[in-house]
Each structure stands twice: as C-alpha cells, then as structure tokens.
Design an enzyme around this catalytic site. Structure first.
Site, PDB file in Angstrom:
ATOM      1  N   SER A 196      -7.839 -15.933  24.739  1.00  0.00           N
ATOM      2  CA  SER A 196      -6.562 -16.070  25.463  1.00  0.00           C
ATOM      3  C   SER A 196      -5.612 -15.040  24.875  1.00  0.00           C
ATOM      4  CB  SER A 196      -6.011 -17.481  25.225  1.00  0.00           C
ATOM      5  OG  SER A 196      -4.660 -17.588  25.645  1.00  0.00           O
ATOM      6  N   TYR A 228      -3.414 -24.600  19.523  1.00  0.00           N
ATOM      7  CA  TYR A 228      -4.131 -23.751  20.491  1.00  0.00           C
ATOM      8  C   TYR A 228      -4.064 -22.283  20.045  1.00  0.00           C
ATOM      9  CZ  TYR A 228      -5.489 -21.928  25.142  1.00  0.00           C
ATOM     10  OH  TYR A 228      -6.118 -21.285  26.190  1.00  0.00           O
TER      11      TYR A 228
HETATM   12  N1  LIG Z   1      -5.925 -21.388  32.522  1.00  0.00           N
HETATM   13  C1  LIG Z   1      -5.310 -20.575  31.713  1.00  0.00           C
HETATM   14  O1  LIG Z   1      -4.113 -20.269  31.893  1.00  0.00           O
HETATM   15  C2  LIG Z   1      -6.052 -19.930  30.558  1.00  0.00           C
HETATM   16  C3  LIG Z   1      -5.481 -18.817  29.942  1.00  0.00           C
HETATM   17  C4  LIG Z   1      -6.135 -18.207  28.883  1.00  0.00           C
HETATM   18  C5  LIG Z   1      -7.339 -18.699  28.440  1.00  0.00           C
HETATM   19  N2  LIG Z   1      -7.885 -19.785  29.056  1.00  0.00           N
HETATM   20  C6  LIG Z   1      -9.158 -20.280  28.539  1.00  0.00           C
HETATM   21  O2  LIG Z   1     -10.117 -20.259  29.571  1.00  0.00           O
HETATM   22  C7  LIG Z   1     -11.116 -21.237  29.287  1.00  0.00           C
HETATM   23  C8  LIG Z   1     -11.385 -22.059  30.548  1.00  0.00           C
HETATM   24  O3  LIG Z   1     -10.225 -22.778  30.888  1.00  0.00           O
HETATM   25  P1  LIG Z   1      -9.780 -23.071  32.401  1.00  0.00           P
HETATM   26  O4  LIG Z   1      -8.456 -22.464  32.588  1.00  0.00           O
HETATM   27  O5  LIG Z   1     -10.886 -22.724  33.314  1.00  0.00           O
HETATM   28  O6  LIG Z   1      -9.511 -24.634  32.312  1.00  0.00           O
HETATM   29  P2  LIG Z   1     -10.332 -25.881  32.887  1.00  0.00           P
HETATM   30  O7  LIG Z   1     -10.541 -25.753  34.343  1.00  0.00           O
HETATM   31  O8  LIG Z   1      -9.615 -27.058  32.341  1.00  0.00           O
HETATM   32  O9  LIG Z   1     -11.749 -25.709  32.193  1.00  0.00           O
HETATM   33  C9  LIG Z   1     -12.051 -26.132  30.901  1.00  0.00           C
HETATM   34  C10 LIG Z   1     -13.533 -26.456  30.906  1.00  0.00           C
HETATM   35  O10 LIG Z   1     -13.951 -26.737  29.583  1.00  0.00           O
HETATM   36  C11 LIG Z   1     -14.783 -27.889  29.632  1.00  0.00           C
HETATM   37  N3  LIG Z   1     -14.668 -28.605  28.368  1.00  0.00           N
HETATM   38  C12 LIG Z   1     -13.545 -29.055  27.763  1.00  0.00           C
HETATM   39  N4  LIG Z   1     -13.843 -29.688  26.632  1.00  0.00           N
HETATM   40  C13 LIG Z   1     -15.188 -29.640  26.510  1.00  0.00           C
HETATM   41  C14 LIG Z   1     -16.115 -30.137  25.555  1.00  0.00           C
HETATM   42  N5  LIG Z   1     -15.698 -30.802  24.464  1.00  0.00           N
HETATM   43  N6  LIG Z   1     -17.434 -29.905  25.753  1.00  0.00           N
HETATM   44  C15 LIG Z   1     -17.872 -29.228  26.845  1.00  0.00           C
HETATM   45  N7  LIG Z   1     -17.050 -28.738  27.778  1.00  0.00           N
HETATM   46  C16 LIG Z   1     -15.729 -28.956  27.614  1.00  0.00           C
HETATM   47  C17 LIG Z   1     -14.265 -28.741  30.786  1.00  0.00           C
HETATM   48  O11 LIG Z   1     -15.286 -29.540  31.329  1.00  0.00           O
HETATM   49  P3  LIG Z   1     -15.387 -31.124  31.036  1.00  0.00           P
HETATM   50  O12 LIG Z   1     -13.985 -31.660  31.096  1.00  0.00           O
HETATM   51  O13 LIG Z   1     -16.269 -31.619  32.130  1.00  0.00           O
HETATM   52  O14 LIG Z   1     -16.011 -31.243  29.698  1.00  0.00           O
HETATM   53  C18 LIG Z   1     -13.841 -27.672  31.778  1.00  0.00           C
HETATM   54  O15 LIG Z   1     -14.882 -27.341  32.672  1.00  0.00           O
HETATM   55  C19 LIG Z   1     -10.600 -22.060  28.100  1.00  0.00           C
HETATM   56  O16 LIG Z   1     -11.208 -21.636  26.908  1.00  0.00           O
HETATM   57  C20 LIG Z   1      -9.121 -21.720  28.073  1.00  0.00           C
HETATM   58  O17 LIG Z   1      -8.569 -21.867  26.797  1.00  0.00           O
HETATM   59  C21 LIG Z   1      -7.280 -20.416  30.109  1.00  0.00           C
END
Ligand SMILES: NC(=O)c1ccc[n+]([C@@H]2O[C@H](COP(=O)([O-])OP(=O)(O)OC[C@H]3O[C@@H](n4cnc5c(N)ncnc54)[C@H](OP(=O)(O)O)[C@@H]3O)[C@@H](O)[C@H]2O)c1
Length: 252
Positions: free
Chosen positions: A136, A149
């Site tokens: 991120s 975070y």
């Molecule tokens: N959205 C943003 O603004 C943003 C910005 C920068 C970076 N990111 C990064 O991008 C990545 C994906 O995030 P996203 O935005 O796509 O959010 P998201 O839709 O909430 O996806 C997060 C995913 O991680 C899985 N997850 C969470 N805890 C877990 C665990 N303990 N074991 C296995 N799977 C787990 C969740 O699935 P389950 O709940 O089914 O386990 C979900 O599919 C993350 O690393 C996040 O920090 C996001």
C-alpha cells in the site's frame, strides 16, 4: 511464456485479489485463490474455469501448509505467489488496543510471510518464480489513525526487500505494489467509518479520500492487477526488490 503456470492469490474472493485472479487466469495461468469465506471464493471461481478456491486463513501456518499440499498436488508447484490478503481498521494510536494492533500485524504482515514462505525453497531449486506483495502507499508513508496498518505495510516492504536480496541470484523476483485508495469493499468500510465517526456525507467522505490521490480519483482493482500481471511476465525478469506506487503520484 506465462500461460500454463500456476499461481496462488490470497484474498482472491474479493476486490484487488479477485481482479488479479481474473487477470492471471485470462493470461492462461491456473490460479488457486484463498480466503476465509468459501462462498466468495466459489463466486470468483465461477467466473473463469482456471480459478480454483481453497478456503484458508493466512495467519494459520498449518492451514497454509495444507493449502499448498492440496493446490500443488492438483495443479503443480506455484510459479507465482501473490500475497494480497489484508485488512484495515482505523483508530487514533493512543486508543488502539493490543488486540487490534496484533490482529492487524498478524493478517497483513505475518500472513504475507506465511503465504510466501512455503514457496521459497521450491522456487530457488527450480531457479524461477515470481512473488508479489500487495502492500500500500501506507507502506511508503505515514497516515493518521491507522498506525498498525502503516506499521504492517512498512513491514511488508521490508520483508519484500529482504527476500529480493535473498533470492536475487536464483532467478526468482520479489516485488511489492503499493496502491493508494482502491475502489473495493475495504474502501467502502473506510468510507463508512468516516461517516460514522464524523457525521460527514458519503460524498464528503469519498471526495476527502479521493483527494489524497493527486489525480483526484480512486484506483480501480484492474489497474493493480495489470501491474501484477506485468511483474509476473518474462519482460519483468530484471525487476526485483521494487515497491511500485500505484497512486496517481501520491508517493514516489
Ligand atoms: N482498498 C484499498 O484502498 C487498498 C489500498 C492499498 C492497499 N490495499 C491492499 O489490497 C489488498 C486487498 O484489499 P482489498 O482492497 O481488495 O480489500 P477486500 O476486498 O476487503 O479484500 C481483502 C481480502 O483479504 C481476505 N482476507 C482477509 N483476512 C484474511 C485472512 N486472515 N486469511 C485469508 N484471507 C483473508 C478477505 O477474504 P475473507 O474475508 O474471505 O477471508 C478478502 O478477500 C490488501 O492487502 C489491502 O491492504 C487496499
């Protein structure tokens, strides 16, 4: 040649992970996706016949070992591992409980380590492999009210750099992509928290977050997926140890 390879994408049941799984599968790669919610994995798997869901928690070492055994037994060793699973949350640092701190580090940092660790020896022996961490911009700069975070994502960048140094001579590459705010479930949760805590409208909360990006917009999951696909291809053989900002110029 990228087609015919086997990839692991954690958190592949939603958001950025789903977009990465679809992009890799679209390029002819077999993709194992993991997450805790089986129904979400099944939905993404139904979108492309090359995607296979296996439920698992990235913070559980035994669960990850069992996922590796099942997935690699069925489709061969992982050529590509994308550590994408993550979680957010926001509280002023002085109100952050030890439980919240620990959980955030467990999922975002320890989970990333447990995701890639079982792949390292095999990739080094085969002298090939691609590891990509979804970090991120919070891995590159500080933001208020998200200390665990920010600490976890800085840790992910450090882990990536250490592994890149360790694997440099083996033909394996290790990189991180660092998105700004991406339009996913995680972003919706952040917007809802702002509304709940400040009484702002949806529009005010959205425009406040979008303004952190100098382009004044949210990143789309497909933009992150395109960078990951490129890092996994032959053209990116010389790219290792990099933290690539996908943020409209917010960080560099
Ligand atoms: N959205 C943003 O603004 C943003 C910005 C920068 C970076 N990111 C990064 O991008 C990545 C994906 O995030 P996203 O935005 O796509 O959010 P998201 O839709 O909430 O996806 C997060 C995913 O991680 C899985 N997850 C969470 N805890 C877990 C665990 N303990 N074991 C296995 N799977 C787990 C969740 O699935 P389950 O709940 O089914 O386990 C979900 O599919 C993350 O690393 C996040 O920090 C996001």
């Amino acid at each position: 040649m990228i087609a015919g390879k086997h990839a692991l994408v954690t958190g592949g049941g939603s958001g950025v992970g789903r977009a990465i799984a679809l992009a890799l599968a679209g390029a002819g790669i077999d993709v194992t996706i993991c997450g805790r919610r089986e129904a979400e994995l099944a939905k993404v798997a139904s979108e492309n016949g090359r995607i296979f869901g296996i439920a698992g928690d990235v913070t559980n070492e035994a669960a990850m070992a069992s996922l590796y055994e099942r997935a690699q037994g069925a489709r061969g060793p992982f050529d590509i591992v994308v550590a994408n699973a993550g979680m957010g949350g926001s509280t002023p640092a002085h109100k952050t409980t030890l439980d919240d701190w620990q959980r955030t580090l467990d999922v975002n940092l320890t989970g990333a380590f447990l995701t890639v660790k079982p792949a390292l020896a095999g990739m080094a022996a085969r002298k090939a492999g691609r590891i990509v961490f979804i970090a991120s911009t919070a891995g590159l700069k500080g933001y208020a009210y998200v200390a665990p975070y920010v600490a976890a994502k800085h840790g992910v960048i450090g882990l990536m750099r250490a592994l890149a140094a360790e694997t440099a001579k083996s033909g394996v590459t290790v990189n991180a992509v660092c998105p700004g705010f991406v339009e996913t479930e995680m972003l919706e949760e952040s917007i809802q928290r702002i509304i709940d805590k400040t009484g702002r409208s949806v529009e005010q909360a959205r425009s406040g977050l979008a303004s952190t990006n100098p382009q004044g917009r949210f990143i789309q999951p497909q933009e992150v997926a395109a960078a990951v696909l490129w890092l996994c291809g032959d053209a990116a053989q010389s790219i290792t140890g990099q933290a690539i900002s996908i943020s409209g110029g917010e960080t560099w």
